[in-house]
Design an enzyme around this catalytic site. Structure first.
Site, mmCIF file in Angstrom:
data_model
loop_
_atom_site.group_PDB
_atom_site.id
_atom_site.type_symbol
_atom_site.label_atom_id
_atom_site.label_comp_id
_atom_site.label_asym_id
_atom_site.label_seq_id
_atom_site.Cartn_x
_atom_site.Cartn_y
_atom_site.Cartn_z
ATOM 1 N N TRP C 99 0.784 -1.284 0.072
ATOM 2 C CA TRP C 99 -0.046 0.357 0.026
ATOM 3 C C TRP C 99 0.830 1.215 0.006
ATOM 4 C CZ3 TRP C 99 1.308 -2.101 4.732
ATOM 5 C CH2 TRP C 99 1.648 -1.258 5.659
ATOM 6 N N ASP C 118 5.582 -4.444 3.412
ATOM 7 C CA ASP C 118 5.495 -5.311 4.510
ATOM 8 C C ASP C 118 6.739 -6.506 4.267
ATOM 9 O OD1 ASP C 118 3.227 -4.538 5.913
ATOM 10 O OD2 ASP C 118 1.969 -6.071 5.140
ATOM 11 N N ASN C 146 -3.855 0.141 5.034
ATOM 12 C CA ASN C 146 -2.918 -0.321 5.954
ATOM 13 C C ASN C 146 -3.302 -1.345 6.692
ATOM 14 O OD1 ASN C 146 -4.092 1.127 8.215
ATOM 15 N ND2 ASN C 146 -2.164 2.626 7.981
ATOM 16 N N ASP C 147 -4.628 -1.670 6.634
ATOM 17 C CA ASP C 147 -5.082 -2.672 7.591
ATOM 18 C C ASP C 147 -4.677 -4.138 7.087
ATOM 19 O OD1 ASP C 147 -6.096 -0.879 9.091
ATOM 20 O OD2 ASP C 147 -8.409 -1.459 8.578
#
Lengths: 388, 173, 173, 388
Positions: C99, C118, C146-147
């Protein structure tokens, strides 16, 4: 406590007996040996599951009795587990779960696990495509359709699809593509919605085998640029209530064969908006069905504070769309829930602190904090009391 | 007060439990004087445990590490996890094999054989960590060794959840 | 001082990070006045964070949640885990998909496009939890959400370890 | 930090580029896009693995630089993982691990995983019988034999056996029954010992295929009734040092083809025994090979305090069998270790607190505490520094 003298030989001698059968060995006339057994799950009027994200790892859910503060049981919900799919009609519940064959590496397997709601034992599993959405928990990641024959799980791989599971046949049915949209909101026994990045709501109808029968896009449901919707919606009977970042409720009525989009209504007045009162958190909305009340977790913040904790719960009468109550929380909160009974409790937890805090939902009185309920509290799921 | 403990407080439990009550007051003194020595331990917990030492241990409370049956236990107390001193929490199974200890019941003065059945099949309960080692020996004497995960019962019974203390015999007549 | 955080302190990090600095001092006051309100949070941590607020945020420290690149991050900072703001710790792999956020660098006043890769393949690092949500949107806009666990790279790349903030473009000219 | 206005559309537009290749997009003349990469493992003179029991769950090991206090990397070691089998001769290390197919339920699989010591990536695994000892960590649960061709893992099912893994062939060889005994202590390239409940030491010799060639029981090695041995032994070259509950060192010399049992020698004098000074903890002994010093963690306690924490480290010269140093620890400790270099550090951790505390081993000066090194610190494993 004094050490018992030389107990080891006696213990060793007894070990074989113990291993064989825990046979009673009543050397004192009145002694009856105990048997190791498994406790029955306790009833209770105010039981609530609190999910524990366990530091972004293998999650678990703990069932608490909110009246006594006691832990009743625990279930494990897999890597980044989010919530349980509780049943309104059967003594079972379900969990869409992800596992890796070597802990945090290896082959990924996704399953829907069935639990016996009385014994809390897993009784079966159905494998689904290994691509369900993983991340911060949201209750819309998976859902039971209304008659509980089908369970849906939202996939993100990053392609957007929905896995359909036939719980009656105990089998995965197939995937439904929902490109540009996300998550699943049940609209009845054979219908669900997804929320789309272009501001539309996608409505998908299944046949009795769980295959897609029809789909319809409802454009302009919301404006993702001006005021996006929080995906953390709640359902009030035949109405889904989606709330926007700014605090407008967008109701969708699912009672007819189509969908009826109600006029949006605000949680806050102009003055409150000017002072930046906003909904926010991980689970900021809760419904108390029998009283028709919507509980909202709010805070004062600016842009992009939609996940911030709050310390105020504002309560709305869904019939009048008016605020009827304000509850001040003593602690920060990111998740709220309300018990479904007629003496409802308001539950509050903060992702950053391990307690579940219990309030009288009618008076706003803080009743107790259940310390160490979860290391990283996620979603809260009250279950209907079953005290006879 | 709630009786439920969690990971973040286990440290204090362990400090309290892994240390004889006799020496705890001394350590507490050092902790408080030291200041930064153990900043992460909830000192109120330690203080309460120390208070228990002067006020009398909770030898009759199955949710206390001081409960008389727990003289050789090592793990989370099932009493804090939805079970009891002799029952496993719902959804878990008692290990068919166990280690044993011999604990004296102050109520009747008798020593009892205690079978410490692990409860198996779920992740750690995480509450009420307790370790006491009366008669505990290394794994070469496994039936009196509390270091071992006794959840050896095959499929779905590997993971350790919590520990019980089941009375299975009287040690002295 | 050590820069390494762990699970037992994540709560304070999150309290600090999930709350704007503006309101933190107010909350700290409540915490201290409330006394029992959040007994498990290491108050010294909160105090230090609050101190940072009055003394100026650490917008140029990659191990601080206030670092300017982290304006839309959600996770453990790889800088605290053996990596850096743009590198994954040894043994982990950057997620190929990410993201993005847009963060303004106070040093040159420009807004940059930040890719929040990530790092994948190991259990959570557990240090320096940080969540900021500038421009973050729900999962129906996944590229700015960002979840989501973006560790989608197949075999051995599922588990989330930590988050980087890689500069991939300049947003304004 | 001011919110950047309307970044979302730009971000979305860029997303495809980002996903494709992180292609540079230098709109500012001097901007060069970064690439997300993986960091190289940092060298260091004082690196140490600290194992984290993670609340009796899936364990991990964190590599720390004890000089800077920084975390360098992490590896995951499976359900109730205990330690790593570090190599003295290859850029690899090994880990005997247990996994469950569904997190905390399902099918158990035990493996020996090979890690590349430079990249810290798992590079292979060898399946072994799913019954290795699980429980509190002990370094004798598994071991490399001296030439590192064979790795042994102790099984408890509750039958006692030892699994032999041929690392050269990458294959499980078979099991060796060690009834009545436990754990594995390497005695050379083809020999190991187990410690037995009757007080004997079992010596087993393997052939070059890893099969049992011979065995010999050495009775009366210790008295399990009067003064049992702690299983937490350390090896000093050709000598294994077993320490009894009361504090007597029982040396076993493995240099000859047989075993030579040396005279036991005491860590404590009569006065110290009278005041109940005892060794104790999870990892109470550490060796500094080049100086021939044995570090022992001691406390004042009574019977059954063999796992209690201590705050004193007493140091012995193995040549003279005399105590040469006392180090007072500021914090409670259950694990100690000493770095192998000539400016050795003493590491100390307490299962009940998350810090690794670092001392100058020669002076006893406390240098630093590395906070939050592990949530539940278990065993410590220093590695030889590789600064060029």
């Amino acid at each position: 406590m004094a050490r018992v003298g030389a107990p080891r030989l006696a213990a060793l001698a007894l070990a074989l007996v113990v291993v064989a059968n825990f046979a009673p060995r009543a050397t004192a006339a009145d002694f009856v040996a105990e048997q190791a057994t498994t406790a029955k799950l306790a009833d209770g009027r105010h039981r609530v599951w609190i999910h524990d994200l366990v530091g972004i790892g293998y999650a678990k859910a703990t069932l608490l009795d909110a009246d006594s503060g006691r832990q009743l049981a625990q279930v494990d919900t897999g890597y980044l587990g989010m919530e349980l799919e509780l049943s309104a009609k059967s003594p079972r519940f379900y969990s869409a779960e992800t596992y890796l064959s070597r802990g945090f590496r290896g082959t990924r397997t996704d399953v829907v696990t069935t639990f016996d709601a009385t014994t809390l034992r897993p009784t079966g599993e159905i494998e689904i495509p290994a691509k369900r959405l993983l991340g911060l928990p949201t209750s819309a990641h998976a859902s039971l359709l209304d008659d509980e024959r089908f369970l849906l799980a939202y996939n993100f791989s990053p392609a957007s699809t929905v896995s359909v599971v036939d719980l009656e046949r105990g089998a995965f049915v197939g995937e439904i593509e929902v490109a540009g949209c996300a998550l699943v909101y049940p609209l009845g026994p054979r219908r669900f919605a997804s929320l789309c990045g272009d501001g539309s709501l996608l409505e998908v109808t299944l046949d009795d085998a769980g295959r897609e029968q029809a789909r319809k896009a409802h454009p302009n449901f919301f404006d993702p640029s001006l005021d996006p919707l929080l995906e953390k919606a709640v359902r009030a009977g035949d109405q889904w209530l989606f709330v926007s970042f700014a605090g407008d409720v967008h109701p969708v009525d699912v009672s007819a064969s189509g969908l009826t989009f109600g006029a949006k209504w605000p949680l806050t007045d102009a003055a409150e908006r000017a002072s930046k009162w906003l909904p926010g958190g991980l689970q900021p909305f809760a419904l108390h069905a029998s009283s028709g009340r919507l509980y909202t977790l709010v805070h004062q913040g600016g842009a992009d504070t939609h996940k911030d904790p709050g310390q105020s719960v504002w309560v709305y009468d869904l019939a009048t769309k008016k605020r009827v109550q304000k509850i001040a929380l003593d602690e920060l909160s990111t998740s709220i829930a309300v018990s479904p009974d007629d003496a409802p409790l308001l539950y509050s937890a903060f992702l950053g602190a391990p307690a579940l805090v219990v309030y009288d939902a009618r008076t706003g009185t803080r009743l107790r904090a259940i310390e160490n309920a979860a290391s990283w509290p996620g979603l809260l799921q009250p279950i209907a009391g079953d005290v006879k | 007060m709630s009786r439920i403990d969690a990971l973040t407080q286990a440290a204090a439990r362990r400090l309290a439990s892994r240390t004889s009550r006799r020496s705890l007051l001394g350590m507490l003194g050092r902790l408080l004087v030291g200041g930064a020595a153990l900043p992460l331990l909830p000192v109120s917990r330690v203080a309460r445990a120390a208070g228990g030492a002067s006020g009398g241990a909770k030898i009759d409370d199955p949710e206390s590490c001081d409960y008389w049956r727990y003289c050789a236990i090592d793990g989370y107390l099932c009493s804090c996890c939805g079970g009891s001193a002799s029952t496993c929490p719902p959804g878990t199974s008692p290990a068919p094999m166990t280690w044993v200890g011999t604990c004296r019941n102050p109520a009747d003065g008798k020593a009892y054989i205690v079978s410490y059945n692990d409860c198996c099949g779920k992740a750690s309960c995480g509450h009420c960590m307790c370790n006491r080692n009366e008669g505990d020996r290394p794994p070469y004497l496994p039936w009196v060794s509390n270091d071992i995960n006794w959840c050896l019962g095959g499929e779905n019974k590997i993971a350790y959840h919590c520990s019980t203390a089941v009375l299975v015999g009287v040690a002295d007549k």
